[in-house]
Design a protein around this motif. Sequence first.
Motif, PDB file in Angstrom:
ATOM      1  N   CYS A  57      11.817  59.224  34.609  1.00  0.00           N
ATOM      2  CA  CYS A  57      10.700  60.040  35.084  1.00  0.00           C
ATOM      3  C   CYS A  57      10.648  60.012  36.605  1.00  0.00           C
ATOM      4  O   CYS A  57      10.882  58.970  37.233  1.00  0.00           O
ATOM      5  CB  CYS A  57       9.386  59.523  34.511  1.00  0.00           C
ATOM      6  SG  CYS A  57       9.296  59.588  32.703  1.00  0.00           S
ATOM      7  N   SER A  58      10.349  61.142  37.199  1.00  0.00           N
ATOM      8  CA  SER A  58      10.201  61.201  38.647  1.00  0.00           C
ATOM      9  C   SER A  58       8.888  60.546  39.060  1.00  0.00           C
ATOM     10  O   SER A  58       7.890  60.587  38.324  1.00  0.00           O
ATOM     11  CB  SER A  58      10.224  62.655  39.127  1.00  0.00           C
ATOM     12  OG  SER A  58       9.197  63.402  38.489  1.00  0.00           O
ATOM     13  N   ASP A  59       8.891  59.928  40.216  1.00  0.00           N
ATOM     14  CA  ASP A  59       7.715  59.210  40.705  1.00  0.00           C
ATOM     15  C   ASP A  59       6.764  60.193  41.382  1.00  0.00           C
ATOM     16  O   ASP A  59       7.045  60.721  42.456  1.00  0.00           O
ATOM     17  CB  ASP A  59       8.141  58.120  41.691  1.00  0.00           C
ATOM     18  CG  ASP A  59       6.979  57.226  42.090  1.00  0.00           C
ATOM     19  OD1 ASP A  59       5.881  57.393  41.523  1.00  0.00           O
ATOM     20  OD2 ASP A  59       7.171  56.361  42.970  1.00  0.00           O
ATOM     21  N   THR A  60       5.623  60.449  40.722  1.00  0.00           N
ATOM     22  CA  THR A  60       4.624  61.364  41.282  1.00  0.00           C
ATOM     23  C   THR A  60       3.297  60.665  41.526  1.00  0.00           C
ATOM     24  O   THR A  60       2.252  61.312  41.633  1.00  0.00           O
ATOM     25  CB  THR A  60       4.408  62.557  40.327  1.00  0.00           C
ATOM     26  OG1 THR A  60       3.968  62.053  39.044  1.00  0.00           O
ATOM     27  CG2 THR A  60       5.687  63.348  40.140  1.00  0.00           C
ATOM     28  N   GLU A  61       3.322  59.325  41.587  1.00  0.00           N
ATOM     29  CA  GLU A  61       2.087  58.573  41.724  1.00  0.00           C
ATOM     30  C   GLU A  61       1.387  58.850  43.051  1.00  0.00           C
ATOM     31  O   GLU A  61       0.163  58.755  43.156  1.00  0.00           O
ATOM     32  CB  GLU A  61       2.370  57.082  41.580  1.00  0.00           C
ATOM     33  CG  GLU A  61       2.821  56.678  40.187  1.00  0.00           C
ATOM     34  CD  GLU A  61       3.038  55.189  40.077  1.00  0.00           C
ATOM     35  OE1 GLU A  61       2.884  54.495  41.107  1.00  0.00           O
ATOM     36  OE2 GLU A  61       3.347  54.716  38.972  1.00  0.00           O
TER      37      GLU A  61
ATOM     38  N   ALA B 175       3.865  65.972  30.367  1.00  0.00           N
ATOM     39  CA  ALA B 175       5.211  65.412  30.578  1.00  0.00           C
ATOM     40  C   ALA B 175       6.138  66.054  29.571  1.00  0.00           C
ATOM     41  O   ALA B 175       5.729  66.381  28.444  1.00  0.00           O
ATOM     42  CB  ALA B 175       5.201  63.897  30.419  1.00  0.00           C
TER      43      ALA B 175
ATOM     44  N   SER C 182       7.239  65.770  34.805  1.00  0.00           N
ATOM     45  CA  SER C 182       5.800  65.682  34.580  1.00  0.00           C
ATOM     46  C   SER C 182       5.086  66.495  35.638  1.00  0.00           C
ATOM     47  O   SER C 182       5.667  66.847  36.678  1.00  0.00           O
ATOM     48  CB  SER C 182       5.326  64.224  34.626  1.00  0.00           C
ATOM     49  OG  SER C 182       5.567  63.661  35.914  1.00  0.00           O
TER      50      SER C 182
ATOM     51  N   ASP D  72       2.620  61.324  35.386  1.00  0.00           N
ATOM     52  CA  ASP D  72       3.556  60.199  35.450  1.00  0.00           C
ATOM     53  C   ASP D  72       3.253  59.180  34.357  1.00  0.00           C
ATOM     54  O   ASP D  72       4.174  58.625  33.754  1.00  0.00           O
ATOM     55  CB  ASP D  72       3.472  59.551  36.832  1.00  0.00           C
ATOM     56  CG  ASP D  72       4.510  58.458  37.019  1.00  0.00           C
ATOM     57  OD1 ASP D  72       5.705  58.788  37.045  1.00  0.00           O
ATOM     58  OD2 ASP D  72       4.128  57.286  37.127  1.00  0.00           O
ATOM     59  N   ASP D  73       1.970  58.936  34.070  1.00  0.00           N
ATOM     60  CA  ASP D  73       1.600  58.029  32.977  1.00  0.00           C
ATOM     61  C   ASP D  73       2.104  58.550  31.637  1.00  0.00           C
ATOM     62  O   ASP D  73       2.634  57.798  30.813  1.00  0.00           O
ATOM     63  CB  ASP D  73       0.082  57.852  32.920  1.00  0.00           C
ATOM     64  CG  ASP D  73      -0.468  57.140  34.150  1.00  0.00           C
ATOM     65  OD1 ASP D  73       0.255  56.289  34.703  1.00  0.00           O
ATOM     66  OD2 ASP D  73      -1.596  57.444  34.554  1.00  0.00           O
TER      67      ASP D  73
ATOM     68  N   THR E 121      -2.411  60.551  34.524  1.00  0.00           N
ATOM     69  CA  THR E 121      -1.580  61.465  35.296  1.00  0.00           C
ATOM     70  C   THR E 121      -0.346  61.855  34.486  1.00  0.00           C
ATOM     71  O   THR E 121      -0.040  61.243  33.444  1.00  0.00           O
ATOM     72  CB  THR E 121      -1.144  60.812  36.613  1.00  0.00           C
ATOM     73  OG1 THR E 121      -0.326  59.668  36.323  1.00  0.00           O
ATOM     74  CG2 THR E 121      -2.355  60.373  37.426  1.00  0.00           C
TER      75      THR E 121
ATOM     76  N   CYS F  93       4.597  60.630  31.147  1.00  0.00           N
ATOM     77  CA  CYS F  93       6.060  60.629  31.116  1.00  0.00           C
ATOM     78  C   CYS F  93       6.591  59.241  30.786  1.00  0.00           C
ATOM     79  O   CYS F  93       7.532  59.097  29.994  1.00  0.00           O
ATOM     80  CB  CYS F  93       6.603  61.114  32.457  1.00  0.00           C
ATOM     81  SG  CYS F  93       8.385  61.408  32.468  1.00  0.00           S
ATOM     82  N   LYS F  94       6.010  58.218  31.389  1.00  0.00           N
ATOM     83  CA  LYS F  94       6.458  56.853  31.102  1.00  0.00           C
ATOM     84  C   LYS F  94       6.190  56.477  29.650  1.00  0.00           C
ATOM     85  O   LYS F  94       6.965  55.732  29.044  1.00  0.00           O
ATOM     86  CB  LYS F  94       5.759  55.875  32.038  1.00  0.00           C
ATOM     87  CG  LYS F  94       6.211  55.997  33.489  1.00  0.00           C
ATOM     88  CD  LYS F  94       5.459  55.023  34.387  1.00  0.00           C
ATOM     89  CE  LYS F  94       5.919  55.149  35.828  1.00  0.00           C
ATOM     90  NZ  LYS F  94       5.160  54.236  36.732  1.00  0.00           N
TER      91      LYS F  94
END
Length: 361
Positions: A168-172, A234, A217, A190-191, A188, A193-194
């Motif tokens: 997953c790409s980091d979009t935090e 995601a 995501s 990102d959550d 989010t 997707c993980k």
Amino acid sequence: MLGLLLRVLPFWVREPLLIVIGSVFGLRIMYLAARDSDRVAAAIGAAFLVFTAIRVHTVVRALRARRNKGQGPASAAGGMVTDTAAPAPALDQAQAPTADPIAASAPAGSRAGAGTGPRPGPDKPEKDHNAWGQAVAALAVFGALAASVWLGDRVMPVDDNTPQPASCSDTEHEKLPKAYEKTPRAVTGDDLCKALNRPDLARLMGTPGEVASSASSSNGTALLTDGKVAEPDAQIDFDTYTVKLSATYDKMSTAQYVRLIDMAGDRIESNVRTLKVLGRPAVFSSDHTMKFEINLGGDQKHTPVQQGPLARTLSVALDRKDLGGYYDITVWSQTGALPDDGALVDIAEKVLPTIPERGVH
């Protein structure tokens, strides 16, 4: 070859070897089974550990038997030799003169014909350190081999062409829309997707040999809400299927959502089915995806938006009280083939509990 080697090896080498192999492989398989939630692997790992326990019991019994055998004969032999002959009376030098000065200087009590060497003392059990040495050496050697097997993929570079699963790409650190600030419990993209990008996701869909080709995501908002309803999502792409997970934080309950589905004319109403997932109200529905085409120049004319392949969606309420909001798990493929509904239920039961708590009422 391995079977012949085990038959040739001595007991005190073979048994520690079997214990090391059984424990290392058993613990490793149990770890992988717990990580991937694989019951078959868990059963295999348990079999290895049971085998190891049996070998440990065998070695303990052998050590006890060796200890008892070493103590018994030693005490018996000591008791037999303690009864020595009484010293013979000294001979009168006048009656038994000797011409041999060496013989005359012999101590009293020595018998004729006896050798000049020292008398044998009581029999003592020989200390056999060979078994312990073999065991320690076997444990050291095969412990090193086990460690190399266990840690080999971590410390040694792997040079193969096996495709690696997408991450997953980091979009935090991206700025979230205002709808997320007004909904503190919203997760989010990102959550999501993980949580969705699991190692066993392909197996849950019925295609265990596939590897995720892409994972993405976004932190969007729901359509027709003027950006006031947070709707992160995601998406994980495989060769066969595409899986999408989204969360909608509106005030619509599942019962209201079902009525909305029934009112929509573009839905396949015969495929609507209500059920319970994780104790929460849920509903299955089907709809066609949308296919976008961009013409970069050419004589052919295409419609910008077309009807895409059929998708199957499982919508699950955010909480058991069904106070509003839901998760959508959607699966589709370019060929139009779909997994059965049980696959989506399995995905929901595995994925939804791993989403951070702030995504639940």
